[in-house]
Enzyme design. Structure first.
Site, PDB file in Angstrom:
ATOM      1  N   ARG A 190       0.836  -1.212   0.000  1.00  0.00           N
ATOM      2  CA  ARG A 190       0.000   0.000   0.000  1.00  0.00           C
ATOM      3  C   ARG A 190       0.869   1.260   0.000  1.00  0.00           C
ATOM      4  O   ARG A 190       0.537   2.255  -0.644  1.00  0.00           O
ATOM      5  CB  ARG A 190      -0.946  -0.011   1.210  1.00  0.00           C
ATOM      6  CG  ARG A 190      -1.974   1.108   1.147  1.00  0.00           C
ATOM      7  CD  ARG A 190      -3.034   0.991   2.219  1.00  0.00           C
ATOM      8  NE  ARG A 190      -2.468   1.109   3.552  1.00  0.00           N
ATOM      9  CZ  ARG A 190      -3.165   0.960   4.675  1.00  0.00           C
ATOM     10  NH1 ARG A 190      -4.461   0.649   4.612  1.00  0.00           N
ATOM     11  NH2 ARG A 190      -2.592   1.080   5.848  1.00  0.00           N
ATOM     12  N   LYS A 247      -2.669   7.050   1.505  1.00  0.00           N
ATOM     13  CA  LYS A 247      -2.394   7.289   2.923  1.00  0.00           C
ATOM     14  C   LYS A 247      -1.326   8.379   2.990  1.00  0.00           C
ATOM     15  O   LYS A 247      -0.126   8.112   3.132  1.00  0.00           O
ATOM     16  CB  LYS A 247      -1.936   5.983   3.575  1.00  0.00           C
ATOM     17  CG  LYS A 247      -2.130   5.976   5.058  1.00  0.00           C
ATOM     18  CD  LYS A 247      -2.154   4.565   5.576  1.00  0.00           C
ATOM     19  CE  LYS A 247      -1.913   4.495   7.060  1.00  0.00           C
ATOM     20  NZ  LYS A 247      -2.883   5.206   7.859  1.00  0.00           N
ATOM     21  N   GLU A 305     -15.853   6.693   6.640  1.00  0.00           N
ATOM     22  CA  GLU A 305     -15.025   5.999   7.626  1.00  0.00           C
ATOM     23  C   GLU A 305     -14.843   6.892   8.836  1.00  0.00           C
ATOM     24  O   GLU A 305     -15.330   8.021   8.849  1.00  0.00           O
ATOM     25  CB  GLU A 305     -13.665   5.619   7.021  1.00  0.00           C
ATOM     26  CG  GLU A 305     -12.889   6.799   6.461  1.00  0.00           C
ATOM     27  CD  GLU A 305     -11.584   6.404   5.770  1.00  0.00           C
ATOM     28  OE1 GLU A 305     -11.025   5.350   6.095  1.00  0.00           O
ATOM     29  OE2 GLU A 305     -11.131   7.180   4.916  1.00  0.00           O
TER      30      GLU A 305
HETATM   31  N1  PXG Z   1      -8.961   4.919   7.535  1.00  0.00           N
HETATM   32  C1  PXG Z   1      -8.029   5.880   7.708  1.00  0.00           C
HETATM   33  C2  PXG Z   1      -8.339   7.264   7.276  1.00  0.00           C
HETATM   34  C3  PXG Z   1      -6.814   5.568   8.289  1.00  0.00           C
HETATM   35  O1  PXG Z   1      -5.889   6.526   8.420  1.00  0.00           O
HETATM   36  C4  PXG Z   1      -7.559   3.280   8.515  1.00  0.00           C
HETATM   37  C5  PXG Z   1      -8.740   3.653   7.915  1.00  0.00           C
HETATM   38  C6  PXG Z   1      -7.338   1.847   8.890  1.00  0.00           C
HETATM   39  O2  PXG Z   1      -6.387   1.261   8.032  1.00  0.00           O
HETATM   40  P1  PXG Z   1      -5.525   0.002   8.473  1.00  0.00           P
HETATM   41  O3  PXG Z   1      -4.740  -0.362   7.262  1.00  0.00           O
HETATM   42  O4  PXG Z   1      -4.651   0.440   9.585  1.00  0.00           O
HETATM   43  O5  PXG Z   1      -6.466  -1.039   8.894  1.00  0.00           O
HETATM   44  C7  PXG Z   1      -6.566   4.249   8.727  1.00  0.00           C
HETATM   45  C8  PXG Z   1      -5.311   3.894   9.434  1.00  0.00           C
HETATM   46  C9  PXG Z   1      -3.000   4.638  14.003  1.00  0.00           C
HETATM   47  C10 PXG Z   1      -3.230   5.431  12.846  1.00  0.00           C
HETATM   48  O6  PXG Z   1      -2.347   5.165  14.871  1.00  0.00           O
HETATM   49  C11 PXG Z   1      -3.733   4.805  11.740  1.00  0.00           C
HETATM   50  C12 PXG Z   1      -3.939   5.545  10.663  1.00  0.00           C
HETATM   51  C13 PXG Z   1      -3.654   6.901  10.696  1.00  0.00           C
HETATM   52  C14 PXG Z   1      -3.184   7.493  11.798  1.00  0.00           C
HETATM   53  C15 PXG Z   1      -2.963   6.755  12.907  1.00  0.00           C
HETATM   54  O7  PXG Z   1      -3.440   3.499  14.001  1.00  0.00           O
HETATM   55  N2  PXG Z   1      -4.404   4.980   9.526  1.00  0.00           N
END
Ligand code: PXG
Length: 293
Positions: free
Chosen positions: A53, A152, A185
């Site tokens: 990703r 991301k 989300e």
């Molecule tokens: N949506 C957004 C906007 C995100 O930033 C997720 C969904 C979940 O994705 P994953 O791949 O982790 O299942 C994210 C995850 C943290 C953190 O501390 C995670 C994100 C951003 C900032 C902090 O877990 N992204």
């Protein structure tokens, strides 16, 4: 508690020594991308998926990561190894790099690569037992024809403003809608609802969401457990009337939502489907992953 930080070729165990230039466009403009990854009991969960990703985000913003995916993987493992810890939260960041004060990315000859291996706590432990309350944020998720949420990127200001809104209402988290008013989300998590006992709904990627790796895991797990998994747009009304609702993310893992905008979801307690899926997810995190040494 051991911490290790890699910055452009060097490893630091003293947080204060791990620094980058104030001319870095990641800092000046949010010009860069990142991943949040976890290691459980000495194994890095879904490492390959996160690295894939990261490279997809890089393609999208025309950033060429100067190392091959296998090398990044090796560096992530090495950074983790140097912490001496087994349960780690990893923040992998690639920014456009050091440039001048203008926007022009051509002035940034070398992307900055940072790997932080530390810990994270997103919600207090009792929230996992009792559930969180959420609000619908007034801040919309990016339209897919702007900076798409599928990238991301280091631009999280919308999400941060939505998070700030939650505290004004005394809630724990915010649900963001897309520009058409459909649920997208949470600020750093994906959302699922359960209806008709065995139907699990989550918004599709084209609506403008980050395709979470935890989301993918839960979808696969749920299918195997016999749930019907449906990627379909839904509204806040569907959350108000859902049997269960929960959020997924690497940091948060799976967390139950018991209240939204003053409406109690289901019986106001973490539901049986949530508990089943959480147990399945925990089993995966315990049994899979790339070993640190
Ligand atoms: N949506 C957004 C906007 C995100 O930033 C997720 C969904 C979940 O994705 P994953 O791949 O982790 O299942 C994210 C995850 C943290 C953190 O501390 C995670 C994100 C951003 C900032 C902090 O877990 N992204």
């Amino acid at each position: 508690m051991g911490v290790c930080i890699y910055v452009d070729g060097n490893f630091y165990t003293d947080k204060e020594k791990a620094t980058i230039s104030v001319y870095d466009h990641g800092f000046l403009y949010g010009d860069g991308i990142f991943e949040g990854i976890r290691a459980y009991n000495g194994r890095i969960f879904k490492l390959k998926e996160h690295i894939k990703r990261l490279y997809q985000s890089a393609v999208s913003i025309l950033l060429t990561i100067p190392l091959a995916p296998a090398k990044i993987e090796e560096l992530v493992i090495e950074t983790c190894r140097r912490t001496g810890e087994k349960d780690i939260y990893i923040r992998l960041v690639v920014s456009r790099g050091k440039g001048d004060l203008g926007l022009d990315p051509r002035k940034c000859p070398k992307p900055t690569i940072i790997i932080i291996a530390d810990k994270i706590t997103l919600y207090p432990p009792e929230k996992y037992q009792n559930g969180v309350s959420v609000i619908t944020s007034s801040i919309r998720r990016n339209r897919p024809d702007t900076l798409t949420a599928q990238v991301k990127s280091l631009n999280y200001l919308n999400n941060i403003l939505a998070k700030v809104e939650t505290y004004r209402y005394g809630a724990d988290e915010a649900i963001m809608l897309n520009d058409e008013g459909y649920v997208s989300e949470a600020t750093a998590d994906n959302i699922f609802i359960i209806k008709n006992s065995n139907k699990l709904y989550t918004p599709p990627a084209y609506l403008g969401i980050l395709e979470g790796i935890t989301r993918g895991c839960v979808m696969e797990l749920a299918s195997k457990m016999g749930y019907t998994v449906i990627e379909e747009p839904f509204t806040t009304h569907d959350i108000f009337t859902a049997e269960e609702c929960f959020l997924t993310g690497t940091g948060a893992e799976l967390i139950p939502v018991i209240e939204i905008d003053e409406r109690i979801i289901g019986d106001g307690k973490p539901g049986k489907h949530f508990k089943k899926l959480l147990a399945g997810y925990q089993e995966l995190t315990r049994s899979e992953g790339v070993p640190i040494c």
